[in-house]
Design a protein around this motif. Structure first.
Motif, PDB file in Angstrom:
ATOM      1  N   UNK A  36       0.833  -1.209   0.000  1.00  0.00           N
ATOM      2  CA  UNK A  36       0.000   0.000   0.000  1.00  0.00           C
ATOM      3  C   UNK A  36       0.870   1.262   0.000  1.00  0.00           C
ATOM      4  N   UNK A  37       0.403   2.272  -0.698  1.00  0.00           N
ATOM      5  CA  UNK A  37       1.132   3.547  -0.779  1.00  0.00           C
ATOM      6  C   UNK A  37       0.378   4.614  -0.001  1.00  0.00           C
ATOM      7  N   UNK A  38       1.116   5.373   0.804  1.00  0.00           N
ATOM      8  CA  UNK A  38       0.543   6.484   1.570  1.00  0.00           C
ATOM      9  C   UNK A  38       0.964   7.794   0.922  1.00  0.00           C
ATOM     10  N   UNK A  39       0.008   8.695   0.724  1.00  0.00           N
ATOM     11  CA  UNK A  39       0.315  10.006   0.161  1.00  0.00           C
ATOM     12  C   UNK A  39      -0.519  11.069   0.867  1.00  0.00           C
ATOM     13  N   UNK A  40      -0.077  12.289   0.761  1.00  0.00           N
ATOM     14  CA  UNK A  40      -0.806  13.447   1.284  1.00  0.00           C
ATOM     15  C   UNK A  40      -1.109  13.321   2.777  1.00  0.00           C
ATOM     16  N   UNK A  41      -0.163  12.795   3.547  1.00  0.00           N
ATOM     17  CA  UNK A  41      -0.357  12.653   4.989  1.00  0.00           C
ATOM     18  C   UNK A  41      -0.112  13.985   5.684  1.00  0.00           C
ATOM     19  N   UNK A  42      -1.001  14.329   6.612  1.00  0.00           N
ATOM     20  CA  UNK A  42      -0.856  15.580   7.362  1.00  0.00           C
ATOM     21  C   UNK A  42      -1.517  15.436   8.724  1.00  0.00           C
TER      22      UNK A  42
END
Length: 154
Positions: A36-42
């Motif tokens: 799984x790819x994680x993006x735009x984490x904040x």
């Protein structure tokens, strides 16, 4: 932070295979699946103020070709034992899950919010904190990002 997250912080996780020639092609296909790819984490931390509770809000987008099974979230202080020994998927097994909603083909948008009371804030270490994320796909592959986002407790 919720009591469970606070206690987790104060208190302190893909195996592929196959046998025989027939299973070899299946094992290869499984191994070829990307994690799984994680993006735009904040993350956003708001301290309690007077009678008003604060909050920790975290959001991320997770993409997995087989679909997303679960997303676990843990906030941890930079000066904790996790910084020395390293946070593992096993450490993440009992933490809280994010709320995920479909956001495109093979993708979900996940959010996690925890109330921060004055008592929890007073007992929390000051300084840099990180948000760790364990994403598990339907096919069992995982991604652990121990510093997906950060925030500061003052």
């Amino acid at each position: 932070m919720s009591r469970r997250v606070a206690l987790s912080v104060v208190g302190g996780v893909v195996l592929l295979g196959g046998a025989g020639a027939g299973a070899g092609a299946f094992a290869f296909a499984q191994a070829a699946e990307p994690a799984p790819a994680l993006t735009h984490s904040a993350a956003r931390y708001t301290a309690p103020d007077g009678d008003r509770d604060g909050a920790l809000a975290f959001a991320t987008e997770v993409t997995a070709s087989s679909g997303v099974k679960s997303v676990k979230v843990l906030a941890w202080p930079q000066n904790s034992s996790f910084a020395k020994k390293g946070l593992t998927a096993k450490d993440m097994a009992a933490v809280e899950s994010a709320d995920c909603k479909p956001s495109g083909k093979d993708a979900v948008r996940c959010t996690y919010t925890a109330k921060v009371t004055s008592a929890v804030a007073a007992s929390s270490p000051r300084g840099a904190w990180h948000v760790a994320v364990l994403a598990t796909a339907q096919d069992g592959t995982t991604t652990l990002d121990t510093e997906a986002a950060g925030f500061t407790v003052r």
